[in-house]
Structures are given as structure tokens and as C-alpha cells.
Design a protein around this motif. Structure first.
Motif: not given
Length: 899
Positions: A81, A85, A98, A128-129, A132, A136, A149, A151, A179
């Protein structure tokens, strides 16, 4: 976009690249549809080349982040991770955009320092969700920005458990985000992987829009590869032999052809017999043999690089190998020529070195292929490998790296009675817990026990190990904490903490009696003072949580003697007052006295410092019980303040497991008591969703189910309540813990609504016996008497009348308007018409002056039906619609149509 991405053509991968193209088109289209693509295949079959092609194609329209796992990264929490990220979030401006999610997940990503307390793993995954999704969204919103994005996670079979668990949980939701996640892994490695890793990769495959197994090259494609490298002079026999030797594995074929080129072998039929000898050098023992042809310094440098594993620099490898820069530079050149190390640290091609030139210390080094790194690492003599890991650990220590970075090497070092290693492993475990990686902490502490620690430290390591396992394995926690308590070395404070943690683990495992007995036994040998009061409070708490109790009346009497006179001078007294107030509420004591007890707990109307929702000394149960008690004495505003504070505190702190689930349930309980049934249902459904993520039939899931079924019944949604109960097994046997509200009463009401009178009676009689023997007469917590009286009214009117009279008596003792009003309403159901109208008139008056809007709507409707008063019917309809009580509203409309 063309069907084939730009760049050199990948042999026999047209379908795979076309599928990736379709996924990229969907990602970059008007709907921005993301998703998961999974490629699986044996080592060397071309997964990395395919991912490289996808990355090259995506970079023209998307933001691409690539990360690769390795054998040495499997036990580094959040390694994958961080690489996927971390760079994007680390360079984000401003990072403050954020919000709390970065505060929670920042330590796991290496962007912020870990906190002092363990982080909730589920909370970190949820953060983390959020990060992300926000990342995005930013990429899409930016004008002329880099786009959605993509990954790419290579060699995911070696991914660390924390990263893989997050990706697996995220995968089902990626279709709704811009994503695209592309994962590649080797299926043959799963036999050696943990059950959790295999399950997570299987979950990724189930969520994938495309799941492809890459096959080896056919004979024709291998021939094309041969001629592409050696030219058209390669004849058919030679090409066929290359295919036979390599079984069509692209990596092995390329390595074999490189060997042929280096030896100047003519690619003709005459050279075919020697290909098998060359072919053995492509993997395993052949790679080791190739390395053995070089001088010992080259071996030492390759071994050092293999031990370091990832993020290798020239300086770190040379230092670990003990080679001066000039000699190490020459070894790197030789290892690159031998195709052990990749050229220039990557696939870009070799860079010639000038005579006497020394490589830059920061130049990255990598192996030609993961197969090579694995073979080299496994070829290091065991004693040498252990020594190199030890040297790497102490080198990192000297250079100021933290214990978490050092622990990867310490885990590979043989136990040697090294107390400094124990210290570092314990410190690493604390760091792992602080970023939400309890499994990594467990590995460090288990390794520390094998060192072994000193006699004094052993008990503390066992205590820390038990705490580390609390969220993932309560049974393991019980084992370790019991062992710690049997050893010398714990301070008095740690002994008390270990006992309370042990009781908590037993309670989580639905062993409530053992939890109560555990703290009671320790309290009996603890001197009088604050610590003994902590233990006594825990004992009373776990005993009150028991669904069935041998001598509840005696415990209640002890609480009265111990707590009623306490002023609430400190948190020990406040905890006991809370438990006394909760018990008094369940027993149906006067609400004014219960309120007085609660007020002594609060400081200026707020929780005292040290009794907060995330404070560890007393736990979240104390403020929860306080709020529940306030809710059942009609102090809903105060209860709501506590529970919304809990929700905010858990969300900001990243606690997304049972704690956050319970906070939603408590907020739902307040809304249910207010009669705001739609809002209550929303809270309770979210609480149930969060509780189910915890796994198992934990008590918090029963609480969510019980309140949600009760709310659905109040709304008139009987079929939905029935489905929910059947789907989740809401029936006997019930857990050994008290459920909010009384589970059997709610089950009995459900069965009554379904017309299953015999089963309903059995449930209601059972709860009658249970609550009566314990002296619990709160008719709002356990309203079994009303339903049982309705059920037996025709068969046994005398007993029915007695039940209703007793219920009215206890409602009067409690004294809240909601309790009294509801008792009057229910008594009216079996009273003569004139008496019923009088009772309902008084019930409406009482309930209108209470916070119980649903019960008021029901009383007004009952009164309207008894008096055929259209005004009361309209007021009942308006109130029922406001509450979301669809069943009551339909009754009111029917009545209005008839009058």
C-alpha cells in the motif's frame, strides 16, 4: 484506442492486452467505471511484461502507480500500500484536504508518525478507502490533470497481509470508483501462502471483471521469439528444441537465448543438443551455478542484495557485503553481465562504466527477475544468511532506523539470549500496533519470547502479546494473559491491567461468567483502594451483562451498599455509580433516584477525563451504560449527546470495528425511544453492517439485530423483520450476554405479529421467569408482560389482569411519563369501554408530555378507535407519518375513511 497498446508486441497475449484495453476504455469513458483485473500464471510466464505494457498504455490518459511485492516484504505491514499510494499522497498539496482519514491511515502509509495507542485495523482500512476515493476524485476533477487512477500490483502472492486484506475488501467497490486495480500473482506460490493470503487473492479473483491464467508460449510463438532475438537464421529444429527445453516459458526462453548469444552458438540444428545443458541455468540450481562461476566477492554482494530484499541501493549492498566501493562496483558489473542483477537497477539496458568509476551510493539494485532473487536467497548457507540478517539489523540500528524497519531482519536471526533484540522486537511490536498491524506485532512478540527475554521481562512480553491478539484472536489473548499472570515480573498496575484485559477477552469470546469470576478473584486479593474498585466495578459490570445470573438480587444489594452513598469524587466512584444506575434502571427503581446517580457520574454535564470513549483504563462500556440508562429514564437529550460524541470520537480515531458499530446502535436506540423510526432504522442497519464485519456472532451483532427487529415491528414491517430474524438466526439459543433491549421480549413480539401464538408464549414465559427471578421489572426494557397479557386474555383473564396491574405498578414506580403512559395504553386494551376511554385519555396526556412520539401516536390512534373521534385520528395519522410508523398510519387512514 487501438486494440493493442503501444510498444513491442507481446507474443500470444493479444486477448489479455485487449481485455486490459477494454478496462482502460471503461475507466476513461464517460461513466468512469473502475474494477479489478487479475492475471495469474507460473513464474516467468510474462506477468510483469504484461503489467508493464498496461502501464505504458495507461500513462497517456491515467495516473499510474506500480508496486511489486517480494519474499522479503511479506511480513512488512502495508508495504504494498505504501508503494501504491504513498508517493501520490505524500506529494499532495494541501494534504490537509484529506482530513481525518490521513490522520488515521497516515502512519500505515509512512506519511505521519504513529500515535501512542494501537490503531484499529478496520479503521485504517476504512481510512485507506476514503483516501483512495478522494485521490481518485482529485485526479478526475483536475483540469488537464493526469486522469483516473490505475494501480498495478505485481507478485501479489508475496504481498503483506495488511495490504492484501485491504485490496480484497476494497475490490467489490472499485466498480463505483474511477480506479482500475490490476493484480498479478503466481498460483503455485499459494500452497506455501497463509490461508488468509490465499483467501484474499481468491476474493480479488471473485471481484474481478477479468480473471485470466497466462499460458506458456506455443511452439510457433517460441519460434517467433527465437528469431526475434537471434535472427531469421534460426532454423526450425533449433526453435523447436528451445520450446521443448523451456516448455514455452518466456523468461526461461529469453535466458536461454542470452546464453546462446554470449557463447556465440549458431542457432541451427547442429546446436540443438547443447540447449538442454544451457537450459538448466535459467532457474533454481542453474542460477546458483551461474553465480558460482563468479568470484567470491560477487557471491557476497549477491547474497547481501538477496538478504536486503527490496529498495536495495548500491551503498547498502556493498556495506552489508563488506566490500569497498571500487570492488563492489566491479562486482555489480559482473553480476549484471551474468544476468543475476538487472542492468542499471531495472530493465532499461546496461550502462557502460568508465575505468575506475564508482557507482553512485544511491543507485538502485535489483535482480534480473524475482526467480533469480529467490534462488540466490535460498542458496545462501543458513549460518551466513542468519549472520547477514543480524548485520543488516545492527546496521539499520546504527543508522537511526526505527524498530519496525529493523524487525524484518531480527525475525530471521537465530535466538541468542540477546536482551537488546528483545527490546527492539517489543518496540517494533508497539509500532506495528500503532499503524493497525496486530499480526505483525504478534510475530515480533512471539519471536521475542524465543530469544528468550529475561525472567522479569517474560511476563511483560506475554502481556503485550495478549494485548496484540485481542482484536484478532480473543482465545489466544486468554492463553497469553493467563500465562503472564502466573509469572513474576508484572507491576501491580500491569497485573490489574492484564486481569481486566483477560476479562475483556473472555467476554468477547462469550464467556461472561468466566470474565466475572476472573476479576472477582483478583479483587479478593487486591488491597483496598482505586485498583480494587476498578476490579469490583468490572465484576459488577460483567455480572450485570449475564443473560442468566445465579444470584442477581445479592449483587444488586451489594451495589446499593457500595455505591449509593458515593459522591462521585473520582473515576472509580463514577464507574460504580454508573453500574448502580444501570442496575437500578433494569430493576425499575424510581427514575428520579436513577437520574441522581447519573448526575453524580457527570462533571458539568460531561464525561469526566479518563472516562471517555477511547480511554483504556475504564473502557467504553462505562459511558455506554451511562447513556443507555439515561435513555431509559427519558433523558434522551443527554443520552444523544453522549452517543453522538461516541460516534464522532470513534470515527475521528479510526475505530471502525465493534466500537463504531455499537455507537451507531446506541444512536439508533435513542431514535427508537424518541419514535423517529426511519432515523433509528438507518443507524441500526449501519450498526449491523459494521458488526458483521467483526465476524462471528458477537454480542454487538445481537444488539443491532434486536433493536432493528424491534424498530421494524414498530414501523409495521413485519415481513421484513421476519426475514431479518431468519437470515441472522435471531432465536434461541441466545448468547450468555445481556442484549439491548430484552431479546426474548422482542422475539416474542415478532412471533405474535406472525400469528405463531404458541411459540410466542414460550418466549414470553421464558423471559418472565428470567427477569422476575433477578428482580428486573423495567417494563420498557423488557415489555413481555403487556404482550403476554394480550396473548392469554381470553384463556386466563385473571392472570392477564394481574400481569397488567403489576406492569402498571412498576411503571408508576419508575415514574417517567413514557413508562406510565404506555402502561395506561396497554391496560386499556382489556378494560371495559368507558374505563378504556378514560385510560387512553390519560395515556395520551402523559405521552404527549414525553419524548416517546411513537407510543403517543399509538395511544391517540387507540383513543380515536375507542371514541370514533376523527380529530384524534388525524392527529394520530400525522404523528405516525412523522415517526415513520407505516402500520399505524395505515390503521389511521382506514379509521378516517370509516368515520
Amino acid at each position: 484506442m487501438d486494440a493493442t497498446p503501444p510498444g513491442p508486441r507481446l507474443l500470444e497475449r493479444d486477448l489479455e492486452t485487449a481485455a486490459a484495453t477494454r478496462a482502460l476504455d471503461a475507466l476513461c469513458g464517460s461513466r468512469r467505471t473502475g474494477g479489478v483485473v487479475v492475471y495469474r500464471g507460473e513464474a516467468g510466464v510474462g506477468k510483469t511484461a504484461l503489467l508493464t505494457r498496461i502501464a505504458d498504455a495507461a500513462r497517456t490518459r491515467c495516473t499510474v502507480h506500480v508496486a511489486r511485492s517480494g519474499e522479503s516484504t511479506t511480513h512488512q505491514p502495508f508495504h504494498l500500500v505504501r508503494h501504491l499510494l504513498g508517493p501520490a499522497l505524500g506529494s499532495a498539496t494541501p494534504r490537509a484536504a484529506y482530513g481525518p482519514a490521513l490522520d488515521v491511515a497516515g502512519p500505515a502509509l509512512g506519511l505521519t508518525a504513529p500515535g501512542a495507542r494501537p490503531a484499529d485495523p478496520q479503521g485504517v482500512r476504512d481510512a485507506l478507502d476514503t483516501l483512495l476515493a478522494e485521490l481518485a476524485r482529485e485526479r478526475i476533477a483536475a483540469q488537464d490533470g493526469p486522469g483516473p487512477l490505475v494501480l498495478l500490483a505485481d507478485d501479489a502472492h508475496w504481498a503483506d497481509g495488511e495490504s492484501l486484506t485491504w485490496l480484497a475488501s476494497l475490490a467489490p467497490r472499485l466498480a463505483a470508483l474511477p480506479v482500475l486495480l490490476v493484480v498479478a500473482h503466481r498460483p503455485e506460490e499459494l500452497a506455501d501462502a497463509s490461508r488468509e493470503a490465499a483467501g484474499n487473492l481468491a476474493a480479488l479473483a471473485r471481484s474481478a471483471r477479468l480473471h485470466v491464467t497466462l499460458q506458456s508460449l506455443t511452439q510457433e510463438a517460441t519460434g517467433d521469439l527465437v528469431r526475434g532475438v537471434l535472427g531469421d537464421r534460426a532454423d526450425d529444429v533449433f526453435c523447436r528444441e528451445v520450446w521443448a527445453v523451456t516448455t514455452g516459458n518466456p523468461y526461461e526462453a529469453v535466458e536461454l537465448l542470452a546464453k546462446c548469444s554470449a557463447r556465440g552458438l549458431a542457432p541451427t540444428q547442429d546446436a540443438a543438443p547443447v540447449l538442454r545443458a544451457f537450459g538448466t541455468t535459467a532457474r533454481g540450481g542453474g542460477i546458483v551455478a551461474r553465480l558460482g562461476e563468479l568470484d567470491p566477492d560477487c557471491n557476497r554482494l549477491a547474497w547481501a542484495a538477496a538478504v536486503l530484499g527490496t529498495d536495495i541501493t548500491f551503498a547498502s549492498a556493498a556495506r552489508l557485503a563488506g566490500l569497498p566501493p571500487e570492488r563492489a562496483t566491479r562486482c555489480v558489473e559482473l553480476l549484471r553481465e551474468a544476468r543475476i542483477l538487472a542492468p542499471d537497477g531495472g530493465p532499461g539496458g546496461p550502462r557502460p562504466a568508465a575505468f575506475g568509476e564508482v557507482l553512485d551510493p544511491s543507485e538502485p539494485l535489483d535482480f534480473q527477475h524475482p526467480l533469480v532473487g529467490t534462488a540466490v536467497y535460498r542458496s545462501v548457507p543458513p549460518a551466513t544468511r542468519t549472520a547477514l540478517h543480524g548485520q543488516a539489523a545492527w546496521s539499520l540500528t546504527r543508522r537511526g532506523h526505527g524498530p519496525a524497519a529493523i524487525s524484518r531482519h531480527l525475525l530471521e536471526v537465530h535466538p541468542d539470549d540477546d536482551h537488546e533484540a528483545v527490546r527492539l522486537l517489543r518496540a517494533a511490536a508497539a509500532e506495528h500496533l500503532a499503524v493497525g498491524a496486530p499480526e505483525a506485532a504478534r510475530r515480533c512478540l512471539e519471536r521475542a519470547l524465543r530469544e528468550p527475554p529475561s525472567v522479569v521481562d517474560r511476563a511483560q512480553v506475554l502481556y503485550e502479546l495478549g494485548c496484540a491478539c485481542l482484536l484478532s484472536s480473543p482465545a489466544t489473548t486468554v492463553e497469553h494473559l493467563r500465562a503472564a499472570l502466573q509469572l513474576p515480573g508484572l507491576t501491580e498496575q500491569l497485573r490489574i491491567d492484564a486481569t481486566l484485559r483477560l476479562a475483556q477477552a473472555l467476554a468477547h469470546g462469550n464467556q461472561m461468567r468466566d470474565a466475572a469470576r476472573c476479576v472477582a478473584d483478583t479483587a479478593a486479593v487486591t488491597p483496598a483502594g482505586t485498583q480494587q474498585l476498578r476490579l469490583l466495578a468490572a465484576r459488577f459490570m460483567y455480572e450485570s451483562f449475564l443473560a442468566e445470573e445465579d444470584d442477581g438480587l445479592t449483587r444488586s444489594e451489594q451495589l446499593v451498599l457500595l455505591a449509593d452513598a458515593l459522591p462521585g469524587a473520582d473515576n472509580a466512584e463514577r464507574a460504580l455509580l454508573t453500574l448502580r444506575a444501570f442496575d437500578a434502571m433494569l430493576r425499575g427503581e424510581p427514575a428520579d433516584h436513577v437520574a441522581d446517580l447519573c448526575d453524580r457520574v457527570l462533571v458539568d454535564g460531561r464525561l469526566a477525563p479518563g472516562l471517555g470513549w477511547t480511554d483504556t483504563e475504564w473502557g467504553f462500556e462505562i459511558p455506554a451504560l451511562l447513556g443507555i440508562t439515561l435513555a431509559y429514564i427519558d433523558r434522551l437529550h443527554d443520552a444523544e449527546g453522549l452517543f453522538t460524541d461516541a460516534l464522532r470520537t470513534f470515527e475521528l480515531g479510526g475505530w471502525s470495528g465493534a466500537h463504531l458499530a455499537f455507537a451507531h446502535i446506541l444512536c439508533g436506540a435513542v431514535e427508537r425511544r424518541r419514535g423517529r423510526l426511519v432515523e433509528a432504522e438507518a443507524y441500526l442497519r449501519e450498526g449491523l453492517r459494521l458488526a458483521e464485519r467483526v465476524g462471528g456472532r458477537v454480542t454487538v451483532q445481537w444488539d443491532a439485530l434486536c433493536l432493528l427487529i424491534d424498530t421494524l415491528l414498530a414501523r409495521g414491517h413485519v415481513d421484513e423483520a421476519h426475514r431479518l430474524a431468519d437470515d441472522h438466526g435471531f432465536c434461541a439459543p441466545y448468547p450468555d450476554a445481556l442484549i439491548l433491549p430484552d431479546a426474548r421480549s422482542v422475539r416474542g413480539r415478532l412471533l405474535l405479529a406472525l400469528g405463531r401464538a404458541k411459540e410466542a408464549r414460550a418466549e414470553l414465559e421464558s423471559t418472565a421467569a428470567s427477569t422476575t427471578i433477578r428482580g428486573r421489572y423495567n417494563v420498557q426494557w423488557a415489555p413481555w408482560a403487556y404482550d403476554l397479557a394480550d396473548l392469554i386474555a381470553e384463556e386466563d383473564p385473571v392472570r392477564a389482569a394481574t400481569l397488567l396491574a403489576d406492569a402498571r405498578h412498576w411503571a408508576g414506580v419508575i415514574g417517567t411519563r413514557s413508562a406510565v403512559g404506555e402502561s395506561l395504553r396497554r391496560a386499556a386494551a382489556s378494560a371495559p369501554p368507558q374505563r378504556a376511554r378514560a385510560l387512553l385519555t390519560e395515556a395520551v396526556r402523559k405521552l404527549a408530555d414525553s419524548p416517546a412520539a411513537y407510543e403517543e401516536a399509538a395511544a391517540r390512534l387507540d383513543l380515536a378507535e375507542a371514541t370514533t373521534d376523527p380529530d384524534q385520528a388525524r392527529r394520530a395519522l400525522t404523528l405516525a407519518e412523522t415517526c415513520g410508523a407505516d402500520g399505524l398510519a395505515e390503521r389511521a387512514r382506514t379509521l378516517l375513511g370509516a368515520v
